[in-house]
Design a protein around this motif. Structure first.
Motif, mmCIF file in Angstrom:
data_model
loop_
_atom_site.group_PDB
_atom_site.id
_atom_site.type_symbol
_atom_site.label_atom_id
_atom_site.label_comp_id
_atom_site.label_asym_id
_atom_site.label_seq_id
_atom_site.Cartn_x
_atom_site.Cartn_y
_atom_site.Cartn_z
ATOM 1 N N ARG A 32 0.841 -1.202 0.000
ATOM 2 C CA ARG A 32 0.000 0.000 0.000
ATOM 3 C C ARG A 32 0.874 1.249 0.000
ATOM 4 N NH1 ARG A 32 -1.096 -2.781 4.995
ATOM 5 N NH2 ARG A 32 -0.060 -1.766 6.767
ATOM 6 N N GLY A 33 0.261 2.368 -0.339
ATOM 7 C CA GLY A 33 0.983 3.626 -0.355
ATOM 8 C C GLY A 33 0.669 4.442 -1.580
ATOM 9 N N SER A 34 1.470 5.473 -1.805
ATOM 10 C CA SER A 34 1.291 6.370 -2.934
ATOM 11 C C SER A 34 2.651 6.955 -3.284
ATOM 12 C CB SER A 34 0.311 7.495 -2.567
ATOM 13 O OG SER A 34 0.123 8.382 -3.651
ATOM 14 N N GLY A 35 2.920 7.083 -4.579
ATOM 15 C CA GLY A 35 4.216 7.599 -4.993
ATOM 16 C C GLY A 35 5.331 6.752 -4.409
ATOM 17 N N LEU A 36 6.353 7.409 -3.883
ATOM 18 C CA LEU A 36 7.478 6.704 -3.273
ATOM 19 C C LEU A 36 7.377 6.719 -1.748
ATOM 20 C CD1 LEU A 36 10.343 7.709 -5.703
ATOM 21 C CD2 LEU A 36 9.412 5.403 -5.313
ATOM 22 N N MET A 37 6.168 6.517 -1.275
ATOM 23 C CA MET A 37 5.887 6.283 0.144
ATOM 24 C C MET A 37 5.115 4.973 0.194
ATOM 25 S SD MET A 37 4.102 8.851 2.873
ATOM 26 C CE MET A 37 3.792 8.381 4.565
ATOM 27 N N ILE A 38 5.841 3.878 0.382
ATOM 28 C CA ILE A 38 5.299 2.545 0.156
ATOM 29 C C ILE A 38 5.502 1.667 1.382
ATOM 30 C CG2 ILE A 38 5.514 0.449 -1.259
ATOM 31 C CD1 ILE A 38 6.480 2.307 -3.532
ATOM 32 N N GLY A 39 4.475 0.912 1.729
ATOM 33 C CA GLY A 39 4.557 -0.059 2.804
ATOM 34 C C GLY A 39 4.279 -1.454 2.276
ATOM 35 N N ILE A 40 5.152 -2.382 2.609
ATOM 36 C CA ILE A 40 4.948 -3.792 2.265
ATOM 37 C C ILE A 40 4.724 -4.542 3.563
ATOM 38 C CG2 ILE A 40 5.929 -5.849 1.203
ATOM 39 C CD1 ILE A 40 7.632 -4.013 -0.550
ATOM 40 N N GLU A 41 3.492 -4.982 3.793
ATOM 41 C CA GLU A 41 3.184 -5.694 5.021
ATOM 42 C C GLU A 41 3.544 -7.161 4.851
ATOM 43 O OE1 GLU A 41 -0.325 -6.311 8.365
ATOM 44 O OE2 GLU A 41 -0.679 -5.019 6.624
ATOM 45 N N VAL A 42 4.423 -7.627 5.713
ATOM 46 C CA VAL A 42 4.931 -8.997 5.623
ATOM 47 C C VAL A 42 4.254 -9.868 6.685
ATOM 48 C CG1 VAL A 42 7.118 -8.280 4.627
ATOM 49 C CG2 VAL A 42 6.892 -8.420 7.113
ATOM 50 N N LYS A 43 4.501 -11.156 6.606
ATOM 51 C CA LYS A 43 3.838 -12.099 7.505
ATOM 52 C C LYS A 43 4.616 -12.363 8.783
ATOM 53 C CE LYS A 43 1.342 -14.407 3.760
ATOM 54 N NZ LYS A 43 1.097 -15.677 3.041
ATOM 55 N N ARG A 44 5.868 -11.915 8.823
ATOM 56 C CA ARG A 44 6.695 -12.070 10.014
ATOM 57 C C ARG A 44 7.205 -10.699 10.437
ATOM 58 N NH1 ARG A 44 11.019 -16.190 7.908
ATOM 59 N NH2 ARG A 44 10.570 -15.119 5.964
ATOM 60 N N GLY A 45 7.914 -10.660 11.562
ATOM 61 C CA GLY A 45 8.462 -9.395 12.016
ATOM 62 C C GLY A 45 9.390 -8.769 10.981
ATOM 63 N N SER A 46 9.353 -7.455 10.881
ATOM 64 C CA SER A 46 10.118 -6.758 9.839
ATOM 65 C C SER A 46 11.580 -6.537 10.205
ATOM 66 C CB SER A 46 9.466 -5.408 9.539
ATOM 67 O OG SER A 46 9.449 -4.595 10.704
ATOM 68 N N ASN A 47 11.939 -6.583 11.485
ATOM 69 C CA ASN A 47 13.302 -6.227 11.884
ATOM 70 C C ASN A 47 14.353 -7.154 11.286
ATOM 71 O OD1 ASN A 47 12.614 -3.977 13.339
ATOM 72 N ND2 ASN A 47 12.411 -5.063 15.275
#
Length: 375
Positions: free
Chosen positions: A313-328
């Motif tokens: 999700r997002g717009s332009g070059l502000m993008i979030g990719i929601e993953v199934k595990r922790g992001s760290n």
């Protein structure tokens, strides 16, 4: 010695050029975090460096009660660049300060106390701005905070309509939430807020600290939604990494904004850097590039990552990719194994905020790395 506040990463950066950073061992990193969107024209853009250096050699600082050419020019640029009818400018040193000023201006201009903010919203860490920030983890050690703040669900038009009344001084919200997880809302929602605030004599504050300056595919996200707020705040990339923020206001706010000040408001060096940054963004069409590369990146992420992720999700070059595990762990592996720097937005979202100069080739490189790390 570790910093008192920040948890330091095992990479010491010594230089930057365009979309790349270099560490003490000579390793290059493709910077898809831009230090939270602070380098929209890339690292050490020659025009920004020249503008700041020239001003540094001539005059480092003079307080804002004395007119200075660089500051005056920036006032005019921001007034011209901002949405129509928002042509009064207050300069400060950060996004938090810009939002703090916005809240003060709204209360002074309306003579009211009640502030409405949204769930998952993030507006800064000083006491007033922090009071309008949602997550308890940011606030619990510093309470009690400024009073009079009411939270409503982000994106719920009916809840917002019911909350705004004749006691409301302002509504503060992001047109696309950043720290909260890259959460977009439909145009109809923001237009509902605009109508409800205008009807009740309250101020609409759009926090464009992260979304502004071309980040979402237009100079301001407000323009995408055909909404003109009463107050718009900006910072982060405005000075290409030098500390500066701005609060842009309509006339009715500025006329009754009250007594407010800042020692370092619009210093000559940061004003020169900010003016050069705005010049580059507009002349090089970086908002348009953000829209094109951002659309490609989102579409390719959905196609290539598919069932391995929850959502893009997002717009332009502000993008979030929601993953199934922790992001760290994913962020660590991207950095140390693939030389890609990205950011979190909550526990499960990879946040991509690269310089607005990135290309389709850069997007492919990042997607290749994410695909491998997630797999």
């Amino acid at each position: 010695m570790s910093g008192f506040v920040f948890s330091e990463k095992p990479i010491e950066i010594v230089s930057g050029d365009g979309v790349y950073l270099t560490d003490t061992n000579g390793n290059d990193y493709l910077d898809f975090g831009a230090s939270y969107a602070c380098t929209p024209v890339g690292h050490c853009h020659p025009e920004v460096v020249d503008a700041a250096t020239s001003q540094l050699e001539e005059l480092i600082y003079v307080q804002a009660s004395y007119p200075h050419a660089a500051r005056t020019a920036l006032y005019e640029q921001l007034a011209e660049t901002g949405p129509v009818d928002i042509d009064h400018v207050w300069l400060c040193n950060s996004g938090t300060e810009a939002n703090e000023a916005a809240l003060k201006f709204a209360r002074s201009a309306t003579g009211r106390e009640k502030i409405i903010a949204t769930t998952q919203g993030f507006h800064g860490r000083t006491m007033g701005a922090l009071a309008t920030t949602w997550k308890r983890k940011y606030k619990k050690d510093f309470e009690p905070l400024a009073g009079g703040v009411e939270f409503v669900p982000y994106g719920d038009a009916e809840a917002m309509r019911e909350a705004i009344d004749e006691e409301t001084a302002a509504v503060i919200l992001e047109p696309l939430q950043g720290e909260g997880g890259i959460n977009p809302v439909p145009t109809e929602y923001l237009q509902t807020v605009r109508v409800a605030t205008a009807t009740n004599g309250a101020a609409m504050i759009l926090d464009e600290i992260q979304t502004g300056l071309g980040r979402t595919g237009s100079m301001w996200a407000a323009e995408t939604h055909n909404v003109v707020p009463d107050i718009l705040t900006t910072a982060k990339g405005l000075g290409s990494g030098l500390p500066i923020g701005a609060t842009l206001c309509r006339g009715w706010i500025a006329e009754s904004a009250g007594d407010h000040g800042s020692t370092f408001s619009g210093g000559p060096v940061v004003s020169a850097a900010a003016g050069a940054t705005l010049d580059v963004i507009e002349r090089e069409g970086l908002a348009t590039n953000a829209a094109k590369v951002g659309a490609y990146l989102r579409e390719e992420a959905e196609r290539r990552l598919g069932d391995d992720i929850r959502e893009v999700r997002g717009s332009g070059l502000m993008i979030g990719i929601e993953v199934k595990r922790g992001s760290n762990r994913l962020l660590r592996d991207l950095a140390l194994t693939h030389g890609i720097l990205a950011l979190p937005a909550g526990r499960t979202v990879l946040r991509l905020l690269p310089p607005l100069t990135v290309t389709h080739e850069h997007a492919d490189e990042v997607l290749d790395a994410i695909e491998e790390v997630i797999g």
